[in-house]
Design a protein around this motif. Structure first.
Motif, PDB file in Angstrom:
ATOM      1  N   ALA A   1      35.718  30.208  42.615  1.00 50.07           N
ATOM      2  CA  ALA A   1      36.091  31.374  41.805  1.00 50.07           C
ATOM      3  C   ALA A   1      36.293  30.976  40.345  1.00 50.07           C
ATOM      4  CB  ALA A   1      37.362  32.019  42.365  1.00 50.07           C
ATOM      5  N   MET A   2      35.359  30.208  39.812  1.00 50.55           N
ATOM      6  CA  MET A   2      35.412  29.824  38.404  1.00 50.55           C
ATOM      7  C   MET A   2      35.104  31.049  37.549  1.00 50.55           C
ATOM      8  SD  MET A   2      35.822  27.385  36.181  1.00 50.55           S
ATOM      9  CE  MET A   2      35.617  25.845  37.063  1.00 50.55           C
ATOM     10  N   PRO A   3      35.979  31.390  36.596  1.00 46.85           N
ATOM     11  CA  PRO A   3      35.723  32.576  35.767  1.00 46.85           C
ATOM     12  C   PRO A   3      34.392  32.476  35.029  1.00 46.85           C
ATOM     13  CG  PRO A   3      37.980  31.829  35.488  1.00 46.85           C
ATOM     14  CD  PRO A   3      37.263  30.760  36.278  1.00 46.85           C
ATOM     15  N   LYS A   4      33.826  33.619  34.721  1.00 47.10           N
ATOM     16  CA  LYS A   4      32.590  33.652  33.939  1.00 47.10           C
ATOM     17  C   LYS A   4      32.888  33.180  32.513  1.00 47.10           C
ATOM     18  CE  LYS A   4      30.347  37.460  36.412  1.00 47.10           C
ATOM     19  NZ  LYS A   4      29.763  38.812  36.271  1.00 47.10           N
ATOM     20  N   ASN A   5      31.816  32.898  31.786  1.00 49.75           N
ATOM     21  CA  ASN A   5      31.927  32.492  30.391  1.00 49.75           C
ATOM     22  C   ASN A   5      32.786  31.233  30.236  1.00 49.75           C
ATOM     23  OD1 ASN A   5      30.399  34.775  29.576  1.00 49.75           O
ATOM     24  ND2 ASN A   5      32.241  36.032  29.602  1.00 49.75           N
ATOM     25  N   THR A   6      32.472  30.236  31.040  1.00 48.55           N
ATOM     26  CA  THR A   6      33.119  28.922  30.954  1.00 48.55           C
ATOM     27  C   THR A   6      32.023  27.852  30.955  1.00 48.55           C
ATOM     28  OG1 THR A   6      33.392  28.956  33.359  1.00 48.55           O
ATOM     29  CG2 THR A   6      35.299  29.616  32.040  1.00 48.55           C
ATOM     30  N   SER A   7      31.094  27.972  30.020  1.00 46.04           N
ATOM     31  CA  SER A   7      29.914  27.104  30.024  1.00 46.04           C
ATOM     32  C   SER A   7      30.264  25.631  29.872  1.00 46.04           C
ATOM     33  CB  SER A   7      28.954  27.517  28.901  1.00 46.04           C
ATOM     34  OG  SER A   7      28.420  28.798  29.144  1.00 46.04           O
TER      35      SER A   7
ATOM     36  N   LEU B   1      44.657  22.723  43.252  1.00 46.40           N
ATOM     37  CA  LEU B   1      44.991  21.629  44.161  1.00 46.40           C
ATOM     38  C   LEU B   1      46.477  21.327  44.274  1.00 46.40           C
ATOM     39  CD1 LEU B   1      42.170  19.182  43.089  1.00 46.40           C
ATOM     40  CD2 LEU B   1      42.207  20.638  45.102  1.00 46.40           C
ATOM     41  N   GLY B   2      47.314  22.110  43.635  1.00 44.23           N
ATOM     42  CA  GLY B   2      48.739  21.833  43.689  1.00 44.23           C
ATOM     43  C   GLY B   2      49.265  21.801  45.113  1.00 44.23           C
ATOM     44  N   PRO B   3      49.977  20.719  45.506  1.00 44.85           N
ATOM     45  CA  PRO B   3      50.511  20.628  46.874  1.00 44.85           C
ATOM     46  C   PRO B   3      51.410  21.805  47.194  1.00 44.85           C
ATOM     47  CG  PRO B   3      50.690  18.520  45.733  1.00 44.85           C
ATOM     48  CD  PRO B   3      50.293  19.521  44.700  1.00 44.85           C
ATOM     49  N   GLY B   4      51.109  22.476  48.285  1.00 49.95           N
ATOM     50  CA  GLY B   4      51.920  23.603  48.718  1.00 49.95           C
ATOM     51  C   GLY B   4      51.587  24.915  48.060  1.00 49.95           C
ATOM     52  N   SER B   5      50.820  24.885  46.966  1.00 45.44           N
ATOM     53  CA  SER B   5      50.511  26.138  46.266  1.00 45.44           C
ATOM     54  C   SER B   5      49.055  26.259  45.851  1.00 45.44           C
ATOM     55  CB  SER B   5      51.400  26.254  45.018  1.00 45.44           C
ATOM     56  OG  SER B   5      51.140  25.170  44.118  1.00 45.44           O
ATOM     57  N   GLY B   6      48.310  25.158  45.837  1.00 50.82           N
ATOM     58  CA  GLY B   6      46.919  25.207  45.407  1.00 50.82           C
ATOM     59  C   GLY B   6      46.083  26.144  46.258  1.00 50.82           C
ATOM     60  N   HIS B   7      45.266  26.950  45.586  1.00 47.39           N
ATOM     61  CA  HIS B   7      44.468  27.964  46.299  1.00 47.39           C
ATOM     62  C   HIS B   7      43.305  27.365  47.088  1.00 47.39           C
ATOM     63  CE1 HIS B   7      46.643  31.350  44.649  1.00 47.39           C
ATOM     64  NE2 HIS B   7      46.572  30.807  43.444  1.00 47.39           N
ATOM     65  N   HIS B   8      43.049  26.075  46.906  1.00 48.62           N
ATOM     66  CA  HIS B   8      41.991  25.432  47.679  1.00 48.62           C
ATOM     67  C   HIS B   8      42.376  25.292  49.147  1.00 48.62           C
ATOM     68  CE1 HIS B   8      38.183  23.342  47.706  1.00 48.62           C
ATOM     69  NE2 HIS B   8      38.700  22.240  48.225  1.00 48.62           N
ATOM     70  N   PHE B   9      43.652  25.527  49.447  1.00 48.90           N
ATOM     71  CA  PHE B   9      44.135  25.409  50.817  1.00 48.90           C
ATOM     72  C   PHE B   9      44.535  26.761  51.410  1.00 48.90           C
ATOM     73  CE2 PHE B   9      45.566  21.806  48.162  1.00 48.90           C
ATOM     74  CZ  PHE B   9      44.668  20.851  48.624  1.00 48.90           C
ATOM     75  N   ASP B  10      44.151  27.829  50.744  1.00 44.41           N
ATOM     76  CA  ASP B  10      44.548  29.172  51.188  1.00 44.41           C
ATOM     77  C   ASP B  10      43.919  29.593  52.503  1.00 44.41           C
ATOM     78  OD1 ASP B  10      46.213  29.605  49.081  1.00 44.41           O
ATOM     79  OD2 ASP B  10      44.844  30.894  47.951  1.00 44.41           O
ATOM     80  N   TYR B  11      42.819  29.007  52.883  1.00 43.02           N
ATOM     81  CA  TYR B  11      42.031  29.503  54.009  1.00 43.02           C
ATOM     82  C   TYR B  11      42.755  29.381  55.349  1.00 43.02           C
ATOM     83  CZ  TYR B  11      38.995  28.903  50.086  1.00 43.02           C
ATOM     84  OH  TYR B  11      38.489  28.969  48.813  1.00 43.02           O
ATOM     85  N   TRP B  12      43.855  28.654  55.352  1.00 44.55           N
ATOM     86  CA  TRP B  12      44.674  28.515  56.557  1.00 44.55           C
ATOM     87  C   TRP B  12      45.987  29.310  56.452  1.00 44.55           C
ATOM     88  CZ3 TRP B  12      41.382  25.050  54.591  1.00 44.55           C
ATOM     89  CH2 TRP B  12      40.449  24.482  55.467  1.00 44.55           C
ATOM     90  N   ARG B  13      46.107  30.112  55.369  1.00 44.24           N
ATOM     91  CA  ARG B  13      47.346  30.868  55.163  1.00 44.24           C
ATOM     92  C   ARG B  13      47.110  32.173  54.406  1.00 44.24           C
ATOM     93  NH1 ARG B  13      49.306  26.286  50.810  1.00 44.24           N
ATOM     94  NH2 ARG B  13      48.044  27.026  49.045  1.00 44.24           N
ATOM     95  N   ASP B  14      45.889  32.689  54.376  1.00 40.58           N
ATOM     96  CA  ASP B  14      45.586  33.857  53.547  1.00 40.58           C
ATOM     97  C   ASP B  14      45.577  35.177  54.307  1.00 40.58           C
ATOM     98  OD1 ASP B  14      43.334  33.243  54.995  1.00 40.58           O
ATOM     99  OD2 ASP B  14      41.919  33.365  53.323  1.00 40.58           O
TER     100      ASP B  14
ATOM    101  N   PHE C   1      33.658  31.924  52.558  1.00 37.17           N
ATOM    102  CA  PHE C   1      35.012  32.319  52.191  1.00 37.17           C
ATOM    103  C   PHE C   1      35.429  31.696  50.863  1.00 37.17           C
ATOM    104  CE2 PHE C   1      35.152  32.442  56.940  1.00 37.17           C
ATOM    105  CZ  PHE C   1      35.297  33.814  57.059  1.00 37.17           C
ATOM    106  N   CYS C   2      36.099  32.500  50.047  1.00 39.33           N
ATOM    107  CA  CYS C   2      36.593  32.035  48.756  1.00 39.33           C
ATOM    108  C   CYS C   2      37.929  32.709  48.471  1.00 39.33           C
ATOM    109  CB  CYS C   2      35.599  32.356  47.638  1.00 39.33           C
ATOM    110  SG  CYS C   2      36.164  31.814  46.000  1.00 39.33           S
ATOM    111  N   SER C   3      38.885  31.946  47.982  1.00 38.42           N
ATOM    112  CA  SER C   3      40.203  32.479  47.663  1.00 38.42           C
ATOM    113  C   SER C   3      40.346  32.651  46.159  1.00 38.42           C
ATOM    114  CB  SER C   3      41.300  31.543  48.185  1.00 38.42           C
ATOM    115  OG  SER C   3      42.579  32.034  47.857  1.00 38.42           O
ATOM    116  N   GLU C   4      40.933  33.762  45.751  1.00 32.82           N
ATOM    117  CA  GLU C   4      41.188  34.001  44.332  1.00 32.82           C
ATOM    118  C   GLU C   4      42.050  32.861  43.782  1.00 32.82           C
ATOM    119  OE1 GLU C   4      39.995  35.912  41.343  1.00 32.82           O
ATOM    120  OE2 GLU C   4      40.037  37.342  43.026  1.00 32.82           O
ATOM    121  N   GLY C   5      41.595  32.264  42.696  1.00 29.43           N
ATOM    122  CA  GLY C   5      42.336  31.155  42.109  1.00 29.43           C
ATOM    123  C   GLY C   5      41.811  29.786  42.483  1.00 29.43           C
TER     124      GLY C   5
END
Length: 566
Positions: free
Chosen positions: A268-274, A406-419, A259-263
Motif C-alpha cells: 500500500a505504498m502511496p502514489k506519487n512516491t517515485s 514493521l513496528g513490533p506489535g503495531s506494524g501493519h505488515h502483521f495485520d493479516y492475523w488480526r484484521d 491481501f493487503c492491509s492499509e498502512g
C-alpha cells in the motif's frame, strides 16, 4: 518468528535515515522482506527423505518470508528415485506465520491423509533480493512438476507471505500465462491444477485492485467460494512497492486472493512516491542484509556505488538510444526508474512524443545536434514531473515508515492475523479466510468435483450457444382426435382442456395428444444478452406464424384430458 530481531531503536533508524540507502530502507527496499524468522529445525538433526510417490488430493506450496525457509537438517522431499527436492513437508518444518493457513485444511471435514503442505526452500534473504525470489519461483515450479509426474491428478494451492508473497505472485503469473502448446503439454503444469493462490502482503498489487483479481466479485470472494471476505468495495489505498512485478494471472484469474492491509507499505505504498520506487529498485540490487546490519562500510559502500553506477550508465545509454528524447515527455527520473528494474533489458527504447515548436512538428534526426530550443521545455518538464511524482515522498519518510509497517506489535505488515472487524462486515482475519478457502478447495478435491475454471465455463457457454442457434428439423405427425374437446385461445395463463362429463366408471386419466403445429422447422432464438446458457439445456425455440404483423407470444396449451370423478 523472532520479531525481537526487528526491534531496533529509534536512534538506529535515524542513523539508517542518514545513510545513502535511507529512502530504500525506510520506504520499500528492506520492507518487502522484513519478517525475520528463526528456522525451527536443528542443523544436528539427521536428514531423512520423504518421497513424492505418495499422492494426495491436494498439496499446498508454502513460501515463507525473510529467513522463513527450510534449512539443512530437515527431512527433504524427494522424487520416487531418490533425487532431493528443495522442499520439506509441513510436519518437518514449521512457520509461525503460514502454518495457520496451510495446516488448517486437515482440521476440516476432509478425507484423512488426502492433503499435505510443503515448504519451499529458497535463499529468503535480502543479500540479492531478485535472485532469491527467482530461485524461489524456480524451486516452487520444480516441486509441482515433480509431484505431478508421480500424481497427475493432484491439485495445488500456492501460499506466500512477505518475500514469499513475491515468489507466490511470480510463480502463479508464470503458470497462468503459459501458452497452450501444440502437444497440449504445458512447460510447468496445467493451470487447471492450481485451484487457489494466496498472497499475503502483495508487493505487486495494482492500485485500485480488490483482494480477488479477476474474480466475478473482486472485493467479495474468489470464484466458487460463497463466503464473503468483507462488505463494501473500497480498495486499499496506494499500490505495491514493486509495481514492476505486477501483472495479470491469466488462466488463474478468479482463483487468487491478494491481501493487503492499509498502512503496510509493502503493498500500500502511496502514489506519487517515485524516489521511493527508485530506492526500492536499488535495494533489490545490493546486499541490503549487510547494509542494514553493518550500515555504511567500505564493503557496503562499494556495493551501493556499483549498483548506482550501473543504473546511471544504463540511464545515459537508454537516453542516447533515443535521438528525440529531448522532445519526449519522459523525464530523467522516469528513465532511472525504468533502468533500475532488475528485469530491464538495454535497447528497449521509449517511443518519444514529439514536441511542437511554433505549431509545427520538428523531430530531430539521428546524429543531429539537439536544438537548444527544446532545452527550456525539457527543464520545465523535469521540474514539474519531479514535483508531481513525489508529492507524497516526504510525508511517507517523515511518518516513520519503519514503525508504520514493521513496528513490533503495531506494524501493519502483521495485520493479516488480526484484521478481523465483524462490526464492519469482516468477521474473519485474512489468514482465517484463506484457511477456510483452502479447506473448501480440499473438500471439493475429496469429492472429485471438476475444477470449473473460467476457460472451461466459457467453452461450455460457447458450445451451448452453438446448440441453441443450430437449426432443428422435425417432421409433422398427424394426431388422431379420439375425444371431443373444448379449447380456449392461448393466453399467458395455463388453459385446462376438459370433456363433456359422461357417467361411466372411474378410469385413469388419459392424455389426448394436441394437434401438431403446421410449421416443421422452428426458429431458435439466441439467449438474451447477459444470461449464461446452461450446458446441456435444450434449445430455446419460439414458434412463429406465417404473418407479416407482430403477434403476442403464444403459450403452450396443456392437452391433458380431465376425467371427472364419480
Amino acid at each position: 518468528m523472532g520479531i525481537e530481531n526487528m526491534n531496533v531503536g529509534k536512534s538506529k533508524r535515524v542513523r539508517v535515515a542518514l545513510s545513502a540507502f535511507a529512502i530504500g530502507a525506510l520506504g520499500a527496499g528492506v520492507v518487502i522482506a522484513a519478517p525475520w524468522s528463526a528456522p525451527s529445525t536443528s542443523t544436528e538433526a539427521s536428514i531423512e527423505l520423504v518421497s513424492t510417490a505418495t499422492c494426495y488430493d491436494m498439496v499446498s506450496i508454502a513460501i515463507g518470508g525473510r529467513n522463513d525457509t527450510p534449512r539443512e537438517g530437515v527431512k527433504w522431499l524427494t522424487t520416487p528415485d531418490g533425487q532431493r527436492l528443495p522442499a520439506a513437508m509441513s510436519g518437518d518444518y514449521s512457520s509461525d506465520w503460514i502454518d495457520q493457513v496451510v495446516r488448517a485444511p486437515n482440521n476440516g471435514n476432509v478425507v484423512p491423509d488426502s492433503y499435505a503442505a510443503v515448504y519451499v526452500e529458497y535463499p529468503a534473504n535480502m543479500a540479492s533480493y531478485d535472485s532469491a525470489v527467482q530461485t524461489g519461483v524456480t524451486n516452487s515450479q520444480t516441486i509441482m512438476k515433480s509431484i505431478t509426474a508421480s500424481c497427475p491428478k493432484t491439485r495445488f494451492a500456492i501460499v506466500g507471505y512477505s518475500e514469499g508473497a513475491d515468489v507466490a505472485r511470480r510463480t502463479a503469473m508464470e503458470i497462468g500465462n503459459q501458452t497452450v502448446p501444440a502437444d497440449g503439454k504445458y512447460g510447468i503444469i496445467d493451470p487447471s491444477q492450481v485451484v487457489g493462490v494466496v498472497i499475503l502482503a502483495d508487493a505487486g498489487r495494482v492500485a485500485g485492485e480488490g483482494p480477488f483479481p479477476g474474480a466475478d466479485n473482486p472485493f467479495g470472494n474468489p470464484d466458487g467460494f460463497d463466503t464473503k471476505y468483507q462488505n463494501g468495495s473500497t480498495a486499499v489505498s496506494g499500490q505495491g512497492a514493486l509495481p514492476g512485478t505486477s501483472g495479470g494471472f491469466g488462466a488463474l484469474d478468479g482463483r487468487v486472493a491478494s491481501f493487503c492491509s492499509e498502512g503496510d507499505l509493502t503493498c500500500a505504498m502511496p502514489k506519487n512516491t517515485s524516489l521511493l520506487h527508485l530506492a526500492a529498485n536499488v535495494g533489490r540490487q545490493v546486499n541490503a542484509d549487510a547494509l542494514e546490519k553493518e550500515q555504511l562500510t567500505p564493503a557496503t559502500g562499494a556495493d551501493l556505488a556499483l549498483a548506482l553506477g550501473r543504473i546511471a550508465v544504463n540511464a545515459f545509454n537508454d537516453i542516447a538510444s533515443q535521438p528525440n528524447w529531448m522532445q519526449s515527455d519522459e523525464t530523467f527520473l522516469d528513465v532511472l526508474i525504468k533502468v533500475s528494474e532488475p528485469t530491464y533489458k538495454p535497447g528497449a527504447a521509449t517511443t518519444p512524443v514529439a514536441a511542437k515548436v511554433d505549431g509545427e512538428q520538428e523531430p530531430i534526426e539521428t546524429g543531429q545536434m539537439i536544438d537548444l530550443v527544446y532545452l527550456p521545455q525539457k527543464i520545465f518538464r523535469e521540474i514539474t514531473g519531479f514535483l508531481s511524482s513525489n508529492q507524497n515522498t516526504i510525508p511517507v519518510v517523515m511518518n516513520d515508515p519503519y514503525g508504520l509497517t514493521l513496528g513490533p506489535g503495531s506494524g501493519h505488515h502483521f495485520d493479516y492475523w488480526r484484521d478481523a472487524d465483524a462490526a464492519n462486515g469482516k468477521p474473519l482475519t485474512s489468514a482465517q479466510y484463506a484457511a477456510a478457502w483452502l479447506t473448501e478447495l480440499l473438500e471439493e478435491a475429496n469429492r472429485g468435483e471438476p475444477v470449473e475454471t473460467k476457460e472451461v465455463q466459457e467453452k461450455a457457454g460457447r458450445a451451448a450457444v452453438q446448440t441453441i442457434v443450430a437449426p432443428v428439423t422435425t417432421s409433422a405427425t398427424p394426431t388422431p382426435t379420439s375425444t371431443t374437446t373444448t379449447t380456449t385461445p392461448a393466453t399467458s395463463t395455463p388453459v385446462v382442456t376438459t370433456t363433456v362429463p359422461v357417467p361411466v366408471a372411474p378410469a385413469p386419466a388419459v392424455e389426448a395428444p394436441a394437434p401438431a403445429p403446421a410449421i416443421t422447422t422452428p426458429e431458435c432464438t439466441i439467449p438474451v444478452e447477459g444470461e449464461t446458457p446452461v450446458e446441456g439445456a435444450p434449445p430455446i425455440c419460439v414458434t412463429t406464424t406465417a404473418t407479416d404483423t407482430a403477434v403476442a407470444p403464444e403459450t403452450v396449451v396443456p392437452t391433458t384430458t380431465a376425467v371427472p370423478t364419480p
